[in-house]
Design a protein around this motif. Sequence first.
Motif, PDB file in Angstrom:
ATOM      1  N   ILE A   1       0.869  -1.176   0.000  1.00 15.96           N
ATOM      2  CA  ILE A   1       0.000   0.000   0.000  1.00 15.96           C
ATOM      3  C   ILE A   1       0.904   1.224   0.000  1.00 15.96           C
ATOM      4  O   ILE A   1       1.868   1.278   0.762  1.00 15.96           O
ATOM      5  N   GLU A   2       0.607   2.192  -0.832  1.00 18.19           N
ATOM      6  CA  GLU A   2       1.361   3.447  -0.807  1.00 18.19           C
ATOM      7  C   GLU A   2       0.982   4.209   0.466  1.00 18.19           C
ATOM      8  O   GLU A   2      -0.197   4.303   0.812  1.00 18.19           O
ATOM      9  N   ILE A   3       1.955   4.761   1.140  1.00 10.13           N
ATOM     10  CA  ILE A   3       1.708   5.448   2.410  1.00 10.13           C
ATOM     11  C   ILE A   3       0.758   6.628   2.245  1.00 10.13           C
ATOM     12  O   ILE A   3      -0.116   6.854   3.073  1.00 10.13           O
TER      13      ILE A   3
ATOM     14  N   GLU B   1     -17.727  -3.197   3.110  1.00 14.69           N
ATOM     15  CA  GLU B   1     -16.891  -2.356   2.250  1.00 14.69           C
ATOM     16  C   GLU B   1     -16.801  -0.956   2.838  1.00 14.69           C
ATOM     17  O   GLU B   1     -17.718  -0.487   3.499  1.00 14.69           O
ATOM     18  N   GLY B   2     -15.667  -0.317   2.602  1.00 17.46           N
ATOM     19  CA  GLY B   2     -15.472   1.039   3.108  1.00 17.46           C
ATOM     20  C   GLY B   2     -14.086   1.545   2.764  1.00 17.46           C
ATOM     21  O   GLY B   2     -13.545   1.264   1.704  1.00 17.46           O
TER      22      GLY B   2
ATOM     23  N   GLY C   1      -6.724   7.536   2.855  1.00 15.96           N
ATOM     24  CA  GLY C   1      -7.799   6.551   2.914  1.00 15.96           C
ATOM     25  C   GLY C   1      -7.872   5.772   1.624  1.00 15.96           C
ATOM     26  O   GLY C   1      -7.812   6.350   0.544  1.00 15.96           O
ATOM     27  N   VAL C   2      -7.946   4.466   1.731  1.00 20.29           N
ATOM     28  CA  VAL C   2      -7.977   3.604   0.562  1.00 20.29           C
ATOM     29  C   VAL C   2      -9.171   2.647   0.668  1.00 20.29           C
ATOM     30  O   VAL C   2      -9.489   2.153   1.749  1.00 20.29           O
ATOM     31  N   LYS C   3      -9.838   2.467  -0.467  1.00 22.69           N
ATOM     32  CA  LYS C   3     -11.005   1.588  -0.519  1.00 22.69           C
ATOM     33  C   LYS C   3     -10.586   0.194  -0.067  1.00 22.69           C
ATOM     34  O   LYS C   3      -9.550  -0.320  -0.479  1.00 22.69           O
ATOM     35  N   SER C   4     -11.388  -0.407   0.796  1.00 21.94           N
ATOM     36  CA  SER C   4     -11.045  -1.712   1.342  1.00 21.94           C
ATOM     37  C   SER C   4     -12.297  -2.445   1.803  1.00 21.94           C
ATOM     38  O   SER C   4     -13.407  -1.911   1.732  1.00 21.94           O
TER      39      SER C   4
END
Length: 108
Positions: free
Chosen positions: A54-56, A76-77, A62-65
């Motif tokens: 993951i890029e810092i 999902e969020g 915030g990254v979709k996960s």
Amino acid sequence: MLDSIILKADDKETAVAIGNQIYLPSVLHSVIIDYLLADVSRTSNYLFNKKIHIEIKALVEGVKSRILQPRKDWAEGKISLKVCLEFTPDSPSRNSEENLDIFRATGE
């Protein structure tokens, strides 16, 4: 056991004394995040070497996960990095007047 206090990133009213310095929790949070983002390639390489792909900057923003918790379905969020500062008092807290009296008596 005394209750700890979580100092939130947007706290601009609480003062934290460490040694002879006084800081706002918001400043401590900001400096830590700035440090992580100061050399994105270094931080991202460190994460990559730990098998975290993951890029810092994406993690801070915030990254979709998705998340799977015990006895629940996938949700999902977005996941994002937050710095948590926690203060654990040595003894029960005094009221403001007692603190002011101690401050005056010590001359600090």
